[in-house]
Design a protein around this motif. Sequence first.
Motif: not given
Length: 212
Positions: A92-100, A171-177
């Motif tokens: 989850l931390g990596v996902t947030e970081a990449v999005d930012q 949900a972020a893993e399924a379709d972040p956009v």
Amino acid sequence: MVLNKGVLLETAQQRELHLVAGHTNSAVWAADVLDVEEKYVCKPMQDAAPTWAIAELGPELTPYLSRASARKAVAAVIASHDLKTARAVVELGVTEAVDQGKKRPTAARLSEIAVELTAPSIPEQKAGSEISDPARKVQPSLPQLLPLSKAADEIHERAYKPLAPAAVKAAAEADPVTLAGYLDSLEAEVGRVQARIVAARKLIPVDAEVVE
């Protein structure tokens, strides 16, 4: 390098290699070998411990924990919970970081996510419970107040619960956009509701009696 030094020092200490080298004090011998002050000899072993702990996360996640502070934060999660929880925190931390637009999550954010994911859930109040809940009072008899009486429950069920960290992560893993679009829409709607609440409060008479 830190891991290598830590492993070598730990092995040397266990096998008492300082005695083989003719030294009576392992710290003095290690300081001479590493060309550091004696007081810093234990630091490589201390720094290596979190690296060992996070190694089981796998090569897909460990590169994002290149900072010692991040490794310590995740190692603490493994120690207090388990590897599965730590993996969820890092993902989850990596996902947030990449999005930012960042390369890796910070230690502070990893610790926050750990708290969010492991916080005990508040059990739902059973029907007929004697515990008083201001948001779930007896339905009003006046039809004009009925929609507002149900509003808080509707928001809790339809908006608050779906925003739980675990649900958002999935949900972020399924379709972040698409998720980002839904969050923007929800945020805009919440803003409209807040504006309506502010306007509604202005319609309440100043001298109106509030019944507890």
